[in-house]
Design an enzyme around this catalytic site. Structure first.
Site, PDB file in Angstrom:
ATOM      1  N   SER A  98      -2.199  -2.370  -4.230  1.00  0.00           N
ATOM      2  CA  SER A  98      -3.223  -2.534  -3.206  1.00  0.00           C
ATOM      3  C   SER A  98      -2.577  -2.721  -1.825  1.00  0.00           C
ATOM      4  O   SER A  98      -1.837  -1.861  -1.367  1.00  0.00           O
ATOM      5  CB  SER A  98      -4.135  -3.706  -3.597  1.00  0.00           C
ATOM      6  OG  SER A  98      -5.237  -3.826  -2.740  1.00  0.00           O
ATOM      7  N   HIS A 145      -5.491   1.877  -4.346  1.00  0.00           N
ATOM      8  CA  HIS A 145      -6.928   2.011  -4.610  1.00  0.00           C
ATOM      9  C   HIS A 145      -7.682   1.755  -3.311  1.00  0.00           C
ATOM     10  O   HIS A 145      -7.096   1.446  -2.279  1.00  0.00           O
ATOM     11  CB  HIS A 145      -7.392   1.076  -5.734  1.00  0.00           C
ATOM     12  CG  HIS A 145      -7.270  -0.387  -5.427  1.00  0.00           C
ATOM     13  ND1 HIS A 145      -7.598  -1.376  -6.326  1.00  0.00           N
ATOM     14  CD2 HIS A 145      -6.840  -1.057  -4.316  1.00  0.00           C
ATOM     15  CE1 HIS A 145      -7.387  -2.558  -5.787  1.00  0.00           C
ATOM     16  NE2 HIS A 145      -6.938  -2.393  -4.565  1.00  0.00           N
TER      17      HIS A 145
END
Length: 203
Positions: free
Chosen positions: A107, A132
């Protein structure tokens, strides 16, 4: 879940003793490595941690503005705003910031890994990288929920654009590949452009 007292956690940090002309001097291991221009970004990316990282980056710039800084990352990600504070400082300061993934960079951790100086972004062989779209959760009145939804879409588009610049991937590919959790090995992250190389040994 029981949390260890801060004093116990501090006791687990190794101390390094150095001999100087004035006698012995002891450092905790992280302070000693900071002297070698090494910073650790470990754990959840949050405001307090981001402030410490930013302070260390600024300190090392003031010490030697022409020497590289080495940022070792082992993080599951976290706050976008905290991560962007670190990212913006990395881009702002004069020294190149070399990023190295140890363990995982997921992330916001992956975003910071990719944001290192060009040619100086690395993974160790068994590390993992995950990208993501930003996560969001909000409760409240419908109009406020709509405002927050619009905000997170704006953040998503901004992060995708910046990730495209750092990786060299087309924005359409980034949008597709960040739609869900996308895990990569070290070699896959290098092929994708998130890092420049996989380091097995120094030198």
């Amino acid at each position: 879940m029981h949390k260890a007292p801060e004093s116990v956690l501090n006791a687990l940090v190794p101390m390094v003793v150095e001999q100087t002309a004035k006698g012995e001097r002891s450092y905790d291991i992280y302070s000693r490595l900071l002297k070698e221009r090494v910073i650790f970004l470990v754990g959840q990316v949050e405001e307090h941690m981001a402030n410490l990282i930013v302070a260390q980056l600024l300190f090392l710039e003031s010490e030697s503005p022409d020497k590289d800084i080495y940022l070792y990352i082992n993080s599951p990600g976290g706050s976008v705003t905290a991560g962007m504070a670190i990212y913006d400082t990395m881009q702002f300061i004069k020294p190149n910031v070399s990023t190295v993934c140890i363990g995982q960079a997921a992330s916001m951790g992956a975003f910071l890994l990719a944001g290192g100086a060009e040619g100086k972004r690395h993974c160790l062989p068994n590390s993992r990288v995950m990208i993501h779209q930003p996560l969001g959760g909000f409760q409240g009145q419908a109009s406020d929920i709509a405002i927050h939804a619009q905000e997170i879409l704006g953040i998503k588009n901004k992060l995708n654009t910046m990730l495209a610049e750092h990786t060299g991937q087309p924005i359409e590919v980034i949008e597709r590949d960040t739609d869900r959790d996308n895990f990569m090995s070290a070699d896959e992250a290098a092929e994708y452009g998130l890092v420049d190389s996989v380091l097995a040994k120094r030198g």
